[in-house]
Design an enzyme around this catalytic site. Structure first.
Site, PDB file in Angstrom:
ATOM      1  N   CYS A 170      41.614  38.215  41.421  1.00  0.00           N
ATOM      2  CA  CYS A 170      40.646  38.531  40.640  1.00  0.00           C
ATOM      3  C   CYS A 170      40.733  37.882  39.126  1.00  0.00           C
ATOM      4  CB  CYS A 170      40.169  40.019  40.416  1.00  0.00           C
ATOM      5  SG  CYS A 170      39.368  40.507  38.859  1.00  0.00           S
ATOM      6  N   CYS A 212      40.455  39.907  36.173  1.00  0.00           N
ATOM      7  CA  CYS A 212      41.560  40.812  36.138  1.00  0.00           C
ATOM      8  C   CYS A 212      42.587  40.191  35.327  1.00  0.00           C
ATOM      9  CB  CYS A 212      42.125  41.261  37.671  1.00  0.00           C
ATOM     10  SG  CYS A 212      40.800  42.286  38.484  1.00  0.00           S
TER      11      CYS A 212
END
Length: 105
Positions: A30, A33
Site C-alpha cells: 500500500c 501506508c
C-alpha cells in the site's frame, strides 16, 4: 515507537489493555501506508507515555482486520481500555492523529 504485532499480541496489547492504544492497519503493498508510516512513528514519539502505538499487517492478521471491518488501508483505530473509540481512514497529518488521541485521554 510503533511495532508490528501479530493476532495474539493484538489481544494481549490492545484488547486486554488499559489506556489508549493506536493501531495502524496497513499492507506492505500500500503506497499511502508507506507515506503514513513515518508520520505514525513521529506521533508515537510525541505521545510516548500517553498512548501505545502498534501496527497490524492486514495480510498477516486477516482475522483481526476482518473483526474491525478494515476494508481500506491505511486505517488507524484508537482504542481506549480495549474498545475502539475512533476510526481514522487514510493518510492524515501527525497533528490530526495527536488531536484524536488527546480527545480520548
Amino acid at each position: 515507537m510503533a511495532r508490528i504485532i501479530s493476532s495474539n499480541e493484538f489481544i494481549e496489547n490492545v484488547e486486554n489493555s488499559k489506556g489508549i492504544a493506536v493501531v495502524d492497519f496497513f499492507a506492505t503493498w500500500c503506497g499511502p501506508c508507506k507515506m503514513l508510516a513515518p508520520v505514525f512513528e513521529e506521533a508515537s514519539m510525541e505521545a510516548r507515555g500517553k498512548a501505545k502505538f502498534f501496527k497490524v499487517d492486514i495480510d498477516a492478521s486477516e482475522r483481526i482486520a476482518e473483526k474491525y471491518g478494515i476494508y481500506a488501508v491505511p486505517t488507524m483505530i484508537v482504542f481506549k481500555d480495549g474498545k475502539p473509540v475512533e476510526n481514522l481512514a487514510g493518510f492524515m497529518p501527525k497533528q490530526n492523529i495527536l488531536n484524536k488521541i488527546n480527545a480520548h485521554l
